[in-house]
Design an enzyme around this catalytic site. Structure first.
Site, PDB file in Angstrom:
ATOM      1  N   ASP A  31       0.857  -1.186   0.000  1.00 20.23           N
ATOM      2  CA  ASP A  31       0.000   0.000   0.000  1.00 20.23           C
ATOM      3  C   ASP A  31       0.894   1.238   0.000  1.00 20.23           C
ATOM      4  O   ASP A  31       1.929   1.248   0.668  1.00 20.23           O
ATOM      5  CB  ASP A  31      -0.890  -0.004   1.256  1.00 20.23           C
ATOM      6  CG  ASP A  31      -2.135   0.848   1.089  1.00 20.23           C
ATOM      7  OD1 ASP A  31      -3.244   0.301   1.245  1.00 20.23           O
ATOM      8  OD2 ASP A  31      -2.003   2.063   0.806  1.00 20.23           O
ATOM      9  N   LEU A  33      -0.240   4.094   1.037  1.00 22.55           N
ATOM     10  CA  LEU A  33      -0.832   4.916   2.098  1.00 22.55           C
ATOM     11  C   LEU A  33      -1.428   6.227   1.574  1.00 22.55           C
ATOM     12  O   LEU A  33      -1.587   7.171   2.331  1.00 22.55           O
ATOM     13  CB  LEU A  33       0.187   5.205   3.211  1.00 22.55           C
ATOM     14  CG  LEU A  33       0.686   3.959   3.969  1.00 22.55           C
ATOM     15  CD1 LEU A  33       1.724   4.353   5.023  1.00 22.55           C
ATOM     16  CD2 LEU A  33      -0.476   3.228   4.644  1.00 22.55           C
ATOM     17  N   ASP A  56       4.248   1.776  -4.183  1.00 19.78           N
ATOM     18  CA  ASP A  56       3.210   2.200  -5.121  1.00 19.78           C
ATOM     19  C   ASP A  56       3.125   1.173  -6.254  1.00 19.78           C
ATOM     20  O   ASP A  56       4.154   0.838  -6.857  1.00 19.78           O
ATOM     21  CB  ASP A  56       3.608   3.583  -5.666  1.00 19.78           C
ATOM     22  CG  ASP A  56       2.442   4.286  -6.310  1.00 19.78           C
ATOM     23  OD1 ASP A  56       1.727   3.636  -7.100  1.00 19.78           O
ATOM     24  OD2 ASP A  56       2.247   5.475  -6.007  1.00 19.78           O
ATOM     25  N   SER A 120     -15.768  -2.263  -9.781  1.00 15.42           N
ATOM     26  CA  SER A 120     -16.786  -1.371  -9.221  1.00 15.42           C
ATOM     27  C   SER A 120     -18.076  -1.423 -10.025  1.00 15.42           C
ATOM     28  O   SER A 120     -18.061  -1.428 -11.261  1.00 15.42           O
ATOM     29  CB  SER A 120     -16.242   0.055  -9.230  1.00 15.42           C
ATOM     30  OG  SER A 120     -17.292   0.972  -9.020  1.00 15.42           O
ATOM     31  N   TYR A 144     -13.015   7.631 -12.727  1.00 13.65           N
ATOM     32  CA  TYR A 144     -12.887   6.554 -11.739  1.00 13.65           C
ATOM     33  C   TYR A 144     -13.545   5.285 -12.279  1.00 13.65           C
ATOM     34  O   TYR A 144     -12.937   4.205 -12.314  1.00 13.65           O
ATOM     35  CB  TYR A 144     -13.508   6.949 -10.383  1.00 13.65           C
ATOM     36  CG  TYR A 144     -13.685   5.748  -9.491  1.00 13.65           C
ATOM     37  CD1 TYR A 144     -12.573   5.086  -8.971  1.00 13.65           C
ATOM     38  CD2 TYR A 144     -14.949   5.224  -9.215  1.00 13.65           C
ATOM     39  CE1 TYR A 144     -12.723   3.938  -8.189  1.00 13.65           C
ATOM     40  CE2 TYR A 144     -15.105   4.086  -8.442  1.00 13.65           C
ATOM     41  CZ  TYR A 144     -13.993   3.450  -7.932  1.00 13.65           C
ATOM     42  OH  TYR A 144     -14.144   2.324  -7.182  1.00 13.65           O
ATOM     43  N   LYS A 148     -11.452   1.889 -13.484  1.00 16.56           N
ATOM     44  CA  LYS A 148     -11.680   0.605 -12.798  1.00 16.56           C
ATOM     45  C   LYS A 148     -12.150  -0.444 -13.806  1.00 16.56           C
ATOM     46  O   LYS A 148     -11.796  -1.618 -13.719  1.00 16.56           O
ATOM     47  CB  LYS A 148     -12.723   0.758 -11.680  1.00 16.56           C
ATOM     48  CG  LYS A 148     -12.226   1.425 -10.430  1.00 16.56           C
ATOM     49  CD  LYS A 148     -11.086   0.675  -9.759  1.00 16.56           C
ATOM     50  CE  LYS A 148     -11.541  -0.618  -9.101  1.00 16.56           C
ATOM     51  NZ  LYS A 148     -10.396  -1.318  -8.450  1.00 16.56           N
ATOM     52  N   VAL A 188     -21.062   7.939   1.199  1.00 12.58           N
ATOM     53  CA  VAL A 188     -22.050   8.527   2.106  1.00 12.58           C
ATOM     54  C   VAL A 188     -21.821   8.178   3.582  1.00 12.58           C
ATOM     55  O   VAL A 188     -22.030   9.017   4.459  1.00 12.58           O
ATOM     56  CB  VAL A 188     -23.484   8.153   1.658  1.00 12.58           C
ATOM     57  CG1 VAL A 188     -23.740   6.657   1.765  1.00 12.58           C
ATOM     58  CG2 VAL A 188     -24.519   8.942   2.421  1.00 12.58           C
ATOM     59  N   ARG A 212     -29.607   2.620  -2.596  1.00  6.88           N
ATOM     60  CA  ARG A 212     -28.312   2.012  -2.876  1.00  6.88           C
ATOM     61  C   ARG A 212     -28.287   0.580  -2.339  1.00  6.88           C
ATOM     62  O   ARG A 212     -28.891   0.280  -1.310  1.00  6.88           O
ATOM     63  CB  ARG A 212     -27.173   2.811  -2.206  1.00  6.88           C
ATOM     64  CG  ARG A 212     -26.880   4.157  -2.871  1.00  6.88           C
ATOM     65  CD  ARG A 212     -26.334   3.967  -4.267  1.00  6.88           C
ATOM     66  NE  ARG A 212     -26.020   5.212  -4.968  1.00  6.88           N
ATOM     67  CZ  ARG A 212     -26.880   5.891  -5.722  1.00  6.88           C
ATOM     68  NH1 ARG A 212     -28.138   5.497  -5.829  1.00  6.88           N
ATOM     69  NH2 ARG A 212     -26.491   6.974  -6.366  1.00  6.88           N
ATOM     70  N   GLU A 267     -25.908  10.554 -11.612  1.00  2.00           N
ATOM     71  CA  GLU A 267     -25.923   9.461 -10.633  1.00  2.00           C
ATOM     72  C   GLU A 267     -27.249   8.709 -10.670  1.00  2.00           C
ATOM     73  O   GLU A 267     -28.303   9.290 -10.856  1.00  2.00           O
ATOM     74  CB  GLU A 267     -25.526   9.918  -9.231  1.00  2.00           C
ATOM     75  CG  GLU A 267     -26.604  10.463  -8.358  1.00  2.00           C
ATOM     76  CD  GLU A 267     -26.128  10.552  -6.893  1.00  2.00           C
ATOM     77  OE1 GLU A 267     -24.931  10.476  -6.616  1.00  2.00           O
ATOM     78  OE2 GLU A 267     -26.998  10.711  -6.041  1.00  2.00           O
TER      79      GLU A 267
HETATM   80  N1  UDP Z   1     -25.501  10.844  -0.532  1.00  2.00           N
HETATM   81  C1  UDP Z   1     -26.154  11.784   0.222  1.00  2.00           C
HETATM   82  N2  UDP Z   1     -25.423  12.742   0.852  1.00  2.00           N
HETATM   83  C2  UDP Z   1     -24.077  12.813   0.783  1.00  2.00           C
HETATM   84  C3  UDP Z   1     -23.397  11.828   0.014  1.00  2.00           C
HETATM   85  C4  UDP Z   1     -24.146  10.863  -0.629  1.00  2.00           C
HETATM   86  O1  UDP Z   1     -27.390  11.779   0.316  1.00  2.00           O
HETATM   87  O2  UDP Z   1     -23.470  13.732   1.359  1.00  2.00           O
HETATM   88  C5  UDP Z   1     -26.277   9.797  -1.229  1.00  2.00           C
HETATM   89  C6  UDP Z   1     -26.081   9.797  -2.744  1.00  2.00           C
HETATM   90  O3  UDP Z   1     -27.046  10.600  -3.384  1.00  2.00           O
HETATM   91  C7  UDP Z   1     -26.275   8.351  -3.105  1.00  2.00           C
HETATM   92  C8  UDP Z   1     -25.881   7.580  -1.839  1.00  2.00           C
HETATM   93  O4  UDP Z   1     -25.819   8.527  -0.789  1.00  2.00           O
HETATM   94  O5  UDP Z   1     -27.614   8.074  -3.368  1.00  2.00           O
HETATM   95  C9  UDP Z   1     -24.542   6.875  -1.959  1.00  2.00           C
HETATM   96  O6  UDP Z   1     -23.583   7.815  -2.371  1.00  2.00           O
HETATM   97  P1  UDP Z   1     -22.081   7.393  -2.484  1.00  2.00           P
HETATM   98  O7  UDP Z   1     -21.334   8.583  -3.033  1.00  2.00           O
HETATM   99  O8  UDP Z   1     -21.646   6.783  -1.212  1.00  2.00           O
HETATM  100  O9  UDP Z   1     -22.135   6.207  -3.554  1.00  2.00           O
HETATM  101  P2  UDP Z   1     -22.576   6.188  -5.088  1.00  2.00           P
HETATM  102  O10 UDP Z   1     -23.471   7.375  -5.351  1.00  2.00           O
HETATM  103  O11 UDP Z   1     -21.307   6.244  -5.862  1.00  2.00           O
HETATM  104  O12 UDP Z   1     -23.319   4.915  -5.269  1.00  2.00           O
END
Ligand code: UDP
Length: 327
Positions: A31, A33, A56, A120, A144, A148, A188, A212, A267
């Protein structure tokens, strides 16, 4: 048995390192870090079978030697998060694509018996169907997700051409203890738990009804180990919780006030893995309910002490590029 875990001081990698040390394997964590934290693995340093190499994956010469005599390799080292990938695609390409290339070449050189790649679910972008199958169209929305996915393609190619036994697991919204981002605005759970500790409102995106496929980290570790033990090769397999949960439900479980922030472009309203392939090929089933997983996090909330505390304004600033490029 010797296992190498790239990204082993990160969130998922450190849980995997715990599992293998507990199972009496020889474990090498590689790692740099950059995202991973020494705190996640410091308790392992006393074990004679544990080795940490700070290096790395983009530097082949500094990492290759640990792959000698390795039975299994778990490639979890990667740069994560959306916005920095838009801002620094070069770094993401280097780590997630060139880094994966180096790991594969090291595996090939030393005839590793199995490599498991952590892919991912972001490769699906905004899919047409839920639950989403592995055969769904690939629609990366930002570097990203793209890098991936490119890494996954490299893994499949090495598997096919060089007969390197390999499985790629596409993880859906992994959460659990140690899920904390370094400084960038990220997943989140890290955001909400730091807000809870600081007694600040949760920054809920949109109306919070988006859902999610939150998958607990011990189920992920289980899937990774099961894939390594299996005879499978050349397979891409979704790993999810078999369910999907709204952000409002998460807020309910955590308890506390809410402030709403704008819906983010690009998203999905839902992520939800079709895990029938994992069930069929790996006989793997998720075990931890969302409610139990959140409970575990709440009882370990001190880990998020001193984590960055995000609010409406700092998020707006941190996600400027996101809104600029994805809308
Ligand atoms: N989310 C939220 N507030 C935040 C960050 C994320 O409500 O401050 C919501 C976001 O809209 C999503 C979910 O949490 O529906 C998961 O977001 P994350 O970024 O963890 O994962 P991803 O969107 O990449 O699946």
């Amino acid at each position: 048995m010797k296992v190498v875990i790239t990204g082993g001081s990160g969130f998922i990698g450190s849980h995997l390192a715990d599992f293998f040390i507990d199972s009496n394997y020889e474990v090498v964590v590689v790692d740099n870090l950059s995202i991973g934290r020494l705190e996640n693995i410091s308790h392992l340093f006393v074990h004679s079978k544990f080795t940490f190499l700070e290096a790395d994956i983009t530097d082949f010469d500094s990492i290759e030697i640990v792959f000698k005599d390795a039975d299994w390799v778990f490639h979890l080292a990667a740069l994560a998060d959306i916005v920095p990938s838009i801002e620094n695609p070069n770094e993401y390409y280097r780590s997630n694509v060139n880094g994966t290339f180096n790991v594969l070449e090291a595996c090939r050189k030393y005839h590793v018996k199995k490599i498991i790649y952590s892919a991912s679910s972001s490769c699906y972008g905004i899919p047409d169907e839920y639950p989403t199958k592995e055969t769904a169209e690939i629609r990366p929305q930002y570097p990203y997700a793209l890098t991936k996915h490119l890494g996954e393609q490299l893994v499949m190619h090495w598997s096919q051409l060089y007969s390197l036994p390999a499985v790629s697991l596409r993880f859906f919204n992994v959460y659990g203890t140690r899920a904390r981002t370094s400084g960038t605005y990220g997943a989140v759970f890290g955001v909400f738990l730091a807000q809870k500790l600081a007694k600040k409102p949760y920054t809920v995106v949109g109306d919070g009804f988006q859902t999610r496929d939150f998958t607990y980290v011990s189920d992920i570790v289980n899937a990774i180990v099961t894939a390594a033990e299996s005879n499978l090769s050349g397979e891409i397999i979704n790993i999810g919780s078999n369910n999907t949960y709204s952000i409002n439900h998460l807020v309910e479980l955590l308890g506390g006030d809410v402030v709403y922030i704008p819906k983010r472009p690009g998203e999905p309203n839902c992520t939800w893995a079709d895990i029938s392939k994992a069930k069929q090929l790996l006989n793997w089933h998720p075990k931890v309910s969302f409610e139990d997983g959140v409970e575990v996090l709440l009882s370990n909330i001190d880990y998020w002490d001193n984590a960055p505390i995000w609010d409406k304004n700092s998020i707006a600033k941190a996600t400027e590029k996101w809104f600029e490029y994805l809308s």
